[in-house]
Design a protein around this motif. Structure first.
Motif, mmCIF file in Angstrom:
data_model
loop_
_atom_site.group_PDB
_atom_site.id
_atom_site.type_symbol
_atom_site.label_atom_id
_atom_site.label_comp_id
_atom_site.label_asym_id
_atom_site.label_seq_id
_atom_site.Cartn_x
_atom_site.Cartn_y
_atom_site.Cartn_z
ATOM 1 N N GLU A 148 61.841 63.278 66.617
ATOM 2 C CA GLU A 148 61.006 63.381 65.415
ATOM 3 C C GLU A 148 59.567 63.716 65.779
ATOM 4 O O GLU A 148 58.891 64.459 65.066
ATOM 5 N N ASN A 149 59.095 63.171 66.877
ATOM 6 C CA ASN A 149 57.721 63.413 67.317
ATOM 7 C C ASN A 149 57.617 64.578 68.300
ATOM 8 O O ASN A 149 56.598 64.745 68.957
ATOM 9 N N GLY B 72 49.241 59.840 66.539
ATOM 10 C CA GLY B 72 49.703 61.019 65.810
ATOM 11 C C GLY B 72 49.272 60.930 64.374
ATOM 12 O O GLY B 72 49.302 59.868 63.756
ATOM 13 N N ALA B 73 48.837 62.075 63.784
ATOM 14 C CA ALA B 73 48.350 62.069 62.426
ATOM 15 C C ALA B 73 49.447 61.793 61.422
ATOM 16 O O ALA B 73 49.173 61.401 60.299
ATOM 17 N N ASP B 74 50.694 61.979 61.780
ATOM 18 C CA ASP B 74 51.761 61.838 60.820
ATOM 19 C C ASP B 74 52.599 60.601 61.062
ATOM 20 O O ASP B 74 53.652 60.439 60.477
ATOM 21 N N GLU B 75 52.144 59.688 61.892
ATOM 22 C CA GLU B 75 52.949 58.495 62.162
ATOM 23 C C GLU B 75 52.640 57.448 61.109
ATOM 24 O O GLU B 75 51.547 57.323 60.615
ATOM 25 N N ALA C 229 68.169 55.172 68.183
ATOM 26 C CA ALA C 229 67.006 55.271 67.292
ATOM 27 C C ALA C 229 65.763 55.690 68.069
ATOM 28 O O ALA C 229 64.930 56.459 67.568
ATOM 29 N N ALA C 230 65.628 55.195 69.304
ATOM 30 C CA ALA C 230 64.477 55.574 70.136
ATOM 31 C C ALA C 230 64.538 57.054 70.493
ATOM 32 O O ALA C 230 63.519 57.756 70.473
ATOM 33 N N ALA D 39 48.430 67.670 61.194
ATOM 34 C CA ALA D 39 49.712 67.147 60.731
ATOM 35 C C ALA D 39 50.461 66.484 61.868
ATOM 36 O O ALA D 39 51.190 65.512 61.680
ATOM 37 N N GLY D 40 50.254 67.025 63.088
ATOM 38 C CA GLY D 40 50.833 66.450 64.286
ATOM 39 C C GLY D 40 52.309 66.746 64.422
ATOM 40 O O GLY D 40 52.935 67.310 63.536
ATOM 41 N N PRO D 41 52.886 66.362 65.526
ATOM 42 C CA PRO D 41 52.181 65.686 66.624
ATOM 43 C C PRO D 41 51.474 66.633 67.583
ATOM 44 O O PRO D 41 50.654 66.203 68.374
#
Length: 238
Positions: free
Chosen positions: A180-181, A235-238, A173-174, A53-55
């Protein structure tokens, strides 16, 4: 005929037939659900799911999955290889994640999606990586304040935009993307202080930092910034 409203009667008895019993799960075989042919125990499967699911799996934030991953490392590595994936594990740093295996000329599918980083995201990652290296030298946790990050990014504004408000939103945002990651984790009891994930040490080597640092030094001296950085995050969820 509506089967949900009609009783099926036994011949000659006039009574509804009993519903068939659900097959029992054979716990002796290690099955966790009907049709389960897996061999890993539940704890190892949860750790594997978190990796996919990551990261990452983090020893501090996910101690249960981290312990299970260490206990079943060989089995998890083997299963990831079946998917052309590699387990990257740093015991000292307490971090693990997956990345595409280097299969050379072998034609293999790609499961982990790569997203190009914007210029602001890439220089923010570089700054975080440098802060992590300095904290490691001092033997301390790498903790940064949001205002500090905003100020560090301000020196690149002239390379990106003359719109100060718009640039500030892009920096925010960055930072949100790093959170988020899970590369930035908010400290308990604080609204603007974050700890940098040790995963950055595995994502960016010392050589990467030196190369990127030189490139961005040149940009600070006046050259325009590219629309997107060449670096890409996995990442698997990106």
């Amino acid at each position: 005929m509506n089967w949900s409203e009609t009783e099926i009667e036994n011949e000659g008895e006039g009574q509804a037939a009993p519903a068939p019993a659900a097959p029992a799960i054979n716990k002796d075989t290690g099955a966790l659900f009907l049709g389960d042919t897996g061999r890993l125990p539940a704890e190892a499967r949860r750790a594997l799911c978190q990796l996919l699911a990551g990261p990452s799996v983090d020893a501090q934030r996910q101690p249960t999955q981290w312990t299970a991953l260490l206990r079943h490392e060989d089995a998890v590595r083997s299963l990831l290889c079946e998917l052309f994936l590699e387990l990257v594990l740093d015991r000292d740093g307490g971090i693990a994640f997956t990345r595409q295996a280097d299969t050379a000329e072998l034609d293999s599918p790609t499961l982990l999606r790569s997203a190009p980083l914007t210029f602001i995201e890439s220089v923010l990652l570089l700054h975080l990586r440098q802060q992590l290296a300095e904290a490691d030298t001092r033997g301390e946790r790498a903790v940064v304040e949001e205002l500090e990050l905003v100020e560090a990014m301000s020196i690149y504004q002239k390379n990106v935009s003359t719109d100060q408000a718009g640039y500030g939103k892009r920096v925010a945002a960055a930072i949100a993307k790093m959170r988020e990651n899970q590369l930035l984790s908010k400290l308990r009891g604080s609204e603007d202080r974050y700890e940098i994930s040790p995963a950055l040490k595995l994502l960016f080597s010392a050589e990467d930092v030196q190369t990127l640092g030189e490139a961005y030094r040149q940009l600070r001296e006046g050259e325009p910034a590219p629309a997107e950085a060449e670096a890409a995050g996995e990442g698997a969820d990106e």
